[in-house]
Design a protein around this motif. Structure first.
Motif, PDB file in Angstrom:
ATOM      1  N   ASN A  63      -7.167  14.717  13.515  1.00 22.42           N
ATOM      2  CA  ASN A  63      -8.191  15.242  12.600  1.00 22.42           C
ATOM      3  C   ASN A  63      -9.422  14.354  12.596  1.00 22.42           C
ATOM      4  O   ASN A  63     -10.548  14.834  12.546  1.00 22.42           O
ATOM      5  CB  ASN A  63      -7.650  15.311  11.172  1.00 22.42           C
ATOM      6  CG  ASN A  63      -6.788  16.524  10.972  1.00 22.42           C
ATOM      7  OD1 ASN A  63      -6.761  17.408  11.809  1.00 22.42           O
ATOM      8  ND2 ASN A  63      -6.058  16.553   9.882  1.00 22.42           N
ATOM      9  N   ARG A  64      -9.201  13.054  12.608  1.00 20.33           N
ATOM     10  CA  ARG A  64     -10.345  12.130  12.615  1.00 20.33           C
ATOM     11  C   ARG A  64     -11.132  12.271  13.911  1.00 20.33           C
ATOM     12  O   ARG A  64     -12.347  12.164  13.925  1.00 20.33           O
ATOM     13  CB  ARG A  64      -9.847  10.684  12.519  1.00 20.33           C
ATOM     14  CG  ARG A  64      -9.379  10.276  11.148  1.00 20.33           C
ATOM     15  CD  ARG A  64      -9.080   8.800  11.182  1.00 20.33           C
ATOM     16  NE  ARG A  64      -8.183   8.360  10.143  1.00 20.33           N
ATOM     17  CZ  ARG A  64      -8.573   7.702   9.064  1.00 20.33           C
ATOM     18  NH1 ARG A  64      -9.835   7.440   8.869  1.00 20.33           N
ATOM     19  NH2 ARG A  64      -7.699   7.295   8.171  1.00 20.33           N
ATOM     20  N   MET A  81       0.823  -1.206   0.000  1.00 25.13           N
ATOM     21  CA  MET A  81       0.000   0.000   0.000  1.00 25.13           C
ATOM     22  C   MET A  81       0.865   1.267   0.000  1.00 25.13           C
ATOM     23  O   MET A  81       0.541   2.239  -0.672  1.00 25.13           O
ATOM     24  CB  MET A  81      -0.907  -0.028   1.230  1.00 25.13           C
ATOM     25  CG  MET A  81      -1.915   1.081   1.273  1.00 25.13           C
ATOM     26  SD  MET A  81      -2.919   1.319  -0.202  1.00 25.13           S
ATOM     27  CE  MET A  81      -3.873  -0.183  -0.273  1.00 25.13           C
ATOM     28  N   GLN A 105       0.410   4.225   6.929  1.00 18.88           N
ATOM     29  CA  GLN A 105       0.661   3.925   5.514  1.00 18.88           C
ATOM     30  C   GLN A 105       0.526   5.186   4.668  1.00 18.88           C
ATOM     31  O   GLN A 105       1.315   5.405   3.747  1.00 18.88           O
ATOM     32  CB  GLN A 105      -0.338   2.868   5.029  1.00 18.88           C
ATOM     33  CG  GLN A 105      -0.053   1.482   5.564  1.00 18.88           C
ATOM     34  CD  GLN A 105      -1.175   0.514   5.228  1.00 18.88           C
ATOM     35  OE1 GLN A 105      -2.337   0.895   5.143  1.00 18.88           O
ATOM     36  NE2 GLN A 105      -0.826  -0.748   5.053  1.00 18.88           N
ATOM     37  N   ILE A 149       2.000   1.932  -3.460  1.00 12.08           N
ATOM     38  CA  ILE A 149       0.939   2.492  -4.315  1.00 12.08           C
ATOM     39  C   ILE A 149       0.799   3.996  -4.062  1.00 12.08           C
ATOM     40  O   ILE A 149       0.710   4.800  -4.986  1.00 12.08           O
ATOM     41  CB  ILE A 149      -0.402   1.773  -4.039  1.00 12.08           C
ATOM     42  CG1 ILE A 149      -0.307   0.325  -4.509  1.00 12.08           C
ATOM     43  CG2 ILE A 149      -1.569   2.479  -4.698  1.00 12.08           C
ATOM     44  CD1 ILE A 149      -1.420  -0.563  -3.974  1.00 12.08           C
ATOM     45  N   LEU A 150       0.808   4.357  -2.779  1.00 16.19           N
ATOM     46  CA  LEU A 150       0.667   5.773  -2.427  1.00 16.19           C
ATOM     47  C   LEU A 150       1.897   6.573  -2.861  1.00 16.19           C
ATOM     48  O   LEU A 150       1.778   7.712  -3.319  1.00 16.19           O
ATOM     49  CB  LEU A 150       0.454   5.911  -0.913  1.00 16.19           C
ATOM     50  CG  LEU A 150      -0.906   5.428  -0.409  1.00 16.19           C
ATOM     51  CD1 LEU A 150      -0.878   5.194   1.086  1.00 16.19           C
ATOM     52  CD2 LEU A 150      -1.997   6.429  -0.766  1.00 16.19           C
ATOM     53  N   ALA A 195     -10.715  12.708   1.472  1.00 18.49           N
ATOM     54  CA  ALA A 195     -11.807  11.789   1.824  1.00 18.49           C
ATOM     55  C   ALA A 195     -11.616  10.423   1.161  1.00 18.49           C
ATOM     56  O   ALA A 195     -11.952   9.388   1.744  1.00 18.49           O
ATOM     57  CB  ALA A 195     -13.141  12.395   1.414  1.00 18.49           C
ATOM     58  N   LEU A 196     -11.078  10.427  -0.065  1.00 20.12           N
ATOM     59  CA  LEU A 196     -10.856   9.157  -0.764  1.00 20.12           C
ATOM     60  C   LEU A 196      -9.854   8.297   0.008  1.00 20.12           C
ATOM     61  O   LEU A 196     -10.053   7.091   0.192  1.00 20.12           O
ATOM     62  CB  LEU A 196     -10.322   9.423  -2.179  1.00 20.12           C
ATOM     63  CG  LEU A 196      -9.904   8.185  -2.973  1.00 20.12           C
ATOM     64  CD1 LEU A 196     -11.103   7.369  -3.379  1.00 20.12           C
ATOM     65  CD2 LEU A 196      -9.100   8.572  -4.201  1.00 20.12           C
ATOM     66  N   LEU A 197      -8.794   8.930   0.482  1.00 29.04           N
ATOM     67  CA  LEU A 197      -7.749   8.189   1.197  1.00 29.04           C
ATOM     68  C   LEU A 197      -8.241   7.753   2.569  1.00 29.04           C
ATOM     69  O   LEU A 197      -8.000   6.626   3.004  1.00 29.04           O
ATOM     70  CB  LEU A 197      -6.495   9.060   1.342  1.00 29.04           C
ATOM     71  CG  LEU A 197      -5.908   9.599   0.029  1.00 29.04           C
ATOM     72  CD1 LEU A 197      -4.750  10.538   0.303  1.00 29.04           C
ATOM     73  CD2 LEU A 197      -5.448   8.453  -0.850  1.00 29.04           C
ATOM     74  N   LEU A 198      -8.950   8.653   3.261  1.00 29.59           N
ATOM     75  CA  LEU A 198      -9.362   8.344   4.632  1.00 29.59           C
ATOM     76  C   LEU A 198     -10.498   7.320   4.686  1.00 29.59           C
ATOM     77  O   LEU A 198     -10.649   6.618   5.685  1.00 29.59           O
ATOM     78  CB  LEU A 198      -9.788   9.622   5.368  1.00 29.59           C
ATOM     79  CG  LEU A 198      -8.685  10.673   5.585  1.00 29.59           C
ATOM     80  CD1 LEU A 198      -9.234  11.866   6.345  1.00 29.59           C
ATOM     81  CD2 LEU A 198      -7.496  10.087   6.325  1.00 29.59           C
ATOM     82  N   SER A 199     -11.295   7.249   3.620  1.00 26.19           N
ATOM     83  CA  SER A 199     -12.388   6.266   3.632  1.00 26.19           C
ATOM     84  C   SER A 199     -11.935   4.918   3.046  1.00 26.19           C
ATOM     85  O   SER A 199     -12.710   3.979   2.993  1.00 26.19           O
ATOM     86  CB  SER A 199     -13.597   6.789   2.856  1.00 26.19           C
ATOM     87  OG  SER A 199     -13.265   6.959   1.497  1.00 26.19           O
ATOM     88  N   SER A 200     -10.690   4.840   2.596  1.00 28.76           N
ATOM     89  CA  SER A 200     -10.156   3.585   2.055  1.00 28.76           C
ATOM     90  C   SER A 200      -9.477   2.797   3.170  1.00 28.76           C
ATOM     91  O   SER A 200      -9.108   3.366   4.191  1.00 28.76           O
ATOM     92  CB  SER A 200      -9.131   3.884   0.954  1.00 28.76           C
ATOM     93  OG  SER A 200      -9.747   4.552  -0.103  1.00 28.76           O
ATOM     94  N   PRO A 201      -9.303   1.492   2.950  1.00 29.74           N
ATOM     95  CA  PRO A 201      -8.618   0.700   3.987  1.00 29.74           C
ATOM     96  C   PRO A 201      -7.118   0.972   4.010  1.00 29.74           C
ATOM     97  O   PRO A 201      -6.295   0.142   3.622  1.00 29.74           O
ATOM     98  CB  PRO A 201      -8.928  -0.752   3.583  1.00 29.74           C
ATOM     99  CG  PRO A 201      -9.288  -0.705   2.148  1.00 29.74           C
ATOM    100  CD  PRO A 201      -9.803   0.662   1.852  1.00 29.74           C
ATOM    101  N   VAL A 202      -6.776   2.180   4.410  1.00 33.31           N
ATOM    102  CA  VAL A 202      -5.374   2.617   4.481  1.00 33.31           C
ATOM    103  C   VAL A 202      -5.175   3.229   5.861  1.00 33.31           C
ATOM    104  O   VAL A 202      -5.954   4.101   6.259  1.00 33.31           O
ATOM    105  CB  VAL A 202      -5.089   3.697   3.402  1.00 33.31           C
ATOM    106  CG1 VAL A 202      -3.654   4.147   3.469  1.00 33.31           C
ATOM    107  CG2 VAL A 202      -5.424   3.188   2.013  1.00 33.31           C
ATOM    108  N   SER A 203      -4.147   2.795   6.572  1.00 31.58           N
ATOM    109  CA  SER A 203      -3.927   3.362   7.905  1.00 31.58           C
ATOM    110  C   SER A 203      -3.233   4.716   7.773  1.00 31.58           C
ATOM    111  O   SER A 203      -2.626   5.026   6.739  1.00 31.58           O
ATOM    112  CB  SER A 203      -3.073   2.421   8.745  1.00 31.58           C
ATOM    113  OG  SER A 203      -1.774   2.370   8.212  1.00 31.58           O
TER     114      SER A 203
END
Lengths: 272, 248
Positions: B243-244, B1, B106, B4-5, B95-103
């Motif tokens: 932030n979350r 992951m 990562q 990819i990022l 939002a795309l990154l935070l709503s994806s299964p990415v910690s």
């Protein structure tokens, strides 16, 4: 061009991807939120919100601006952490097992999260990789998402050059590319022209046949045409929860709009 | 992951005309500096030949040039890192990154690695420029490699700091100015501290780079850079978590 999507939808409604078949059984509850509360500083934005979503159901989350809809959806999609409460996605606790739970989710925020410098194909490929679609199935997933959203011809085009309607479709395509069980759409039709509105609504309806969908909106025509069930929020609280048909019969009102106005003006506690 | 990022970050940097412009300007300045040092060395070479232990061409040309590279990168890195999170926030793509299964870890490491790959390319091109001297003379590869390591470490530190500042705001320009102010501040506490043994020096990456620039490999300096980088990456991860939990 905007009418093409209807044809795609009819053609594409036959095959059901295998991983959907192995997902929770029909009528199974795919999402449970219990007593969600969220503050910004001292100001409570969402208070004690509980809701459930069943497989194949389209749930409309209604409310005036500032009612707490977007914050609730951001909590359900794992972007924000609730101050208290629990969220279960297909039996997985979103707070304790976020990685696994988020694989079952697709989220389209109010502003589509698009990288304008990328082509549609590059963007959707990135979104698929983020959602851990395996390299073997990625080409099929990409083709399927584009097909369902009427983006077949748009693959090589830069997102920045697309119309707002097509950008919205790309936004929806990123939310469904990994075949999630639950799709969360935050005001997906804002700013679209009538033809784009019709196409996107048709697409959402089609998604509702195979996925569970939560749709935030303040357009009551959208509720009328798309939603099976309605939850209404006011001042961060859920004040009404029932089927669309029952809402239409609320009090002595003649339309959903009247019912909505009456509910938001009079309801104090969540209805059974 | 993380890969990819990082690839996405790298692609994004190379797709920006401003990145190519900055790379072009940087290469121009480096080439100017390199040729100026080389010219100066050719002029003083007859006098140097009379000394018992004269400095070699690597120490005379390469070391000052790498010192200049470190200064230029201190100014330029905030311009590259400003986009890391601030632009994602401004464009609402986070939002795309935070709503994806990415910690969060990562996410931060992916962006950091992408930036580092981009910056490593700049460092390597400056090394290649100096390596052309090897056509006509023998080079001190020990000094060159110490400088290469020093540059990579200082770039790592600056990038981590820049990413952290970028995570604090939703305005890329504010992130750039904040990052630049912070890095300039760290540089100035080194150059303005008159006492050579003052503790202030220790806080500055430029101070630790100076020893590597002279070819001195000290584990304390390596430890500083690694600690500095890890601290700011961790702060960025905490910031995203905050932030979350804490707010918009």
């Amino acid at each position: 061009m905007s009418g093409h999507i209807l044809g795609y939808i009819q053609l594409n409604s036959q095959p059901v991807p295998p991983d959907i078949l192995s997902s929770p059984a029909p009528d199974a509850t795919t999402l449970i939120a219990r007593n969600l509360t969220r503050h910004y500083g001292q100001y409570p934005v969402v208070q004690d919100v509980s809701l459930t979503l069943k497989r194949g159901e389209v749930l409309g989350l209604l409310g005036h601006n500032g009612a707490g809809k977007s914050t609730t959806l951001q909590m359900l999609s794992g972007i924000l952490t609730p101050d208290s409460g629990e969220i279960e996605i297909c039996g997985l606790d979103l707070l304790r097992a976020p990685m696994q739970a988020k694989r079952r989710l697709g989220f389209l925020p109010e502003v589509p999260p698009l990288y304008r410098e990328l082509s549609v194909d590059a963007y959707l490929t990135f979104a698929a990789k983020l959602r851990r679609v395996s390299p073997d199935t990625l080409p099929d997933a990409l083709a399927d998402a584009k097909y369902r959203c009427g983006l077949n011809e748009m693959g090589p085009k830069l997102i920045a050059t697309l119309s707002k309607g097509y950008q919205q479709r790309v936004g929806i395509a990123q939310a469904i590319i990994h075949q999630p069980d639950i799709i969360i759409l935050d005001e997906p039709t804002v700013g679209l022209d009538p033809a784009q509105l019709r196409d996107i609504r048709a697409l959402i309806r089609e998604l509702g046949d195979t996925h569970s969908v939560i749709l935030s909106t303040h357009l009551l025509t959208e509720v009328e045409t798309l939603c099976d069930r309605v939850e209404i929020m006011r001042d961060g609280k859920l004040i009404y929860s029932d089927t669309r048909a029952h809402m239409a019969e609320y009090g002595d009102t003649a339309s959903l709009e009247e019912a909505f106005m009456q509910i938001t003006e009079t309801e104090e506690e969540p209805a059974p | 992951m993380i890969r990819i990022l990082a690839a996405r970050e790298l692609h994004s940097l190379f797709s920006l005309p401003s990145s190519w412009f900055m790379l072009g300007v940087l290469q121009f300045l480096l080439a100017w500096s390199y040729l100026a040092r080389l010219d100066a060395w050719l002029q003083v070479q007859p006098q140097l030949a009379l000394l018992a232990n004269p400095p070699g061409v690597t120490a005379w040309v390469a070391a000052p040039m790498f010192d200049m590279v470190s200064l230029l990168l201190m100014v330029l890195i905030p311009l590259f890192t400003m986009r890391a999170f601030a632009e994602e926030r401004r464009n609402q793509t986070l939002a795309l990154l935070l709503s994806s299964p990415v910690s969060n870890t990562q996410l931060v490491l992916g962006k950091f690695c992408g930036l580092l790959a981009f910056l490593a390319l700049i460092v390597c091109t400056s090394l290649l420029m100096v390596a052309t001297l090897g056509v006509g003379t023998a080079l001190d590869w020990g000094l060159l490699l110490a400088n290469l390591l020093g540059l990579l470490l200082i770039v790592m530190s600056y990038a981590a700091f820049g990413i952290y500042v970028s995570a604090l705001t939703s305005q890329p320009l504010v992130a750039a100015i904040g990052g630049l102010a912070g890095l300039l501040g760290l540089w100035m506490i080194d150059v303005t501290a008159s006492d050579e043994h003052a503790l202030w020096h220790i806080l500055s990456p430029a101070f630790h780079f100076r020893k590597l620039n002279a070819g001195l490999l000290d584990s304390a300096d390596l430890g500083f850079f690694l600690l500095f980088t890890a601290t700011f990456l961790l702060l960025t991860i905490f910031r995203l978590q905050g932030n979350r939990q804490g707010g918009r």
